[in-house]
Design a protein around this motif. Structure first.
Motif, PDB file in Angstrom:
ATOM      1  N   ASN A 151       0.823  -1.361  -0.076  1.00  0.00           N
ATOM      2  CA  ASN A 151       0.049   0.049   0.013  1.00  0.00           C
ATOM      3  C   ASN A 151       0.692   1.203  -0.144  1.00  0.00           C
ATOM      4  N   SER A 152       2.172   1.096  -0.151  1.00  0.00           N
ATOM      5  CA  SER A 152       2.930   2.213  -0.049  1.00  0.00           C
ATOM      6  C   SER A 152       4.073   2.192  -1.131  1.00  0.00           C
ATOM      7  N   GLY A 184      -2.391   3.987   3.216  1.00  0.00           N
ATOM      8  CA  GLY A 184      -1.116   4.365   2.280  1.00  0.00           C
ATOM      9  C   GLY A 184      -1.623   5.751   1.435  1.00  0.00           C
ATOM     10  N   ASP A 185      -0.674   5.823   0.488  1.00  0.00           N
ATOM     11  CA  ASP A 185      -0.729   7.023  -0.178  1.00  0.00           C
ATOM     12  C   ASP A 185      -0.664   6.972  -1.654  1.00  0.00           C
TER      13      ASP A 185
END
Length: 217
Positions: A151-152, A184-185
């Motif tokens: 997720n990142s 996350g981003d």
């Protein structure tokens, strides 16, 4: 004591197998697509823990119906899978999340092999693996990976590693998956979205990570 012997010993002490045996069928003349229903190979293939005469092979099938699935695996010395050395079948089911893990023996030391799984008319990607050498070697080339968080970040480095034919082995040093549930981003939120606690949670998270095409490479 090596890792395999240790795990086998634990299974005897506990009374239950840590590495459940699959049912091997000797009928190598059965049709390749003779299985109990349509399936997909959505999570790629993998190999690891090589010895001089064998190496563990892995895949996961996704069946249309919840029933035992017969999976055929073949090991060859060429990527076209024409010079086949091993041709066998196994059964998998929901109790093992439809994963397949086999340990084919009788391979030559220090040799590159290719392998593929077939079931229900579907064929997996062709994997590449290598057995350990016997005796001294002139060189050993390894690559290490670590801290791969779905997720990142992305797995473009994995694809670059897979594109090299001069590596003897890949060592993953830890954090192959992450247990937290943060978003996350990158728009690649973890599945499930919460922290992992149950077996079902871990299976979903592993399936998500293994869905990434670069990681499959």
């Amino acid at each position: 004591m090596n890792r395999r012997t240790f795990l086998q010993g634990l299974s005897l002490v506990s009374g239950s197998s840590l590495l459940p045996l699959l049912t091997h069928c000797a009928d190598s003349q059965a049709p390749l697509d003779d299985a109990g229903g349509a399936v997909r190979f959505a999570h790629g293939v993998a190999s690891g823990d090589p010895l001089q005469d064998r190496v563990i092979l892995w895949t996961r099938v996704t069946p249309e119906i919840d029933a035992p699935v017969r999976v055929r695996y073949r090991v060859a010395t060429d990527p076209a899978m024409t010079d086949v050395h091993i041709d066998a079948q196994v059964l998998t089911d929901a109790s093992r999340d439809y994963t397949v893990k086999v340990d084919p023996a009788g391979l030559a030391p220090g040799t590159t092999y290719y392998y593929q799984f077939v079931s229900g008319g579907a064929r997996s990607a062709v994997g590449r693996t290598r057995t350990l050498p016997s005796g001294p070697v002139e060189r050993l080339r390894l690559v290490s990976l670590s801290c791969a968080r779905f997720n990142s970040g992305f797995y473009n480095v994995y694809r670059a590693v897979a594109g090299r034919a001069d590596l003897d082995a890949v060592l993953h040093l830890g954090d192959y998956i992450y247990e937290n549930g943060s978003a996350g981003d990158l728009g690649r939120a973890h599945d499930p979205p919460h922290e992992l606690f149950t077996l079902a949670d871990y299976r979903r998270r592993y399936a998500q990570y293994r869905s990434d095409l670069d990681l499959q490479e």
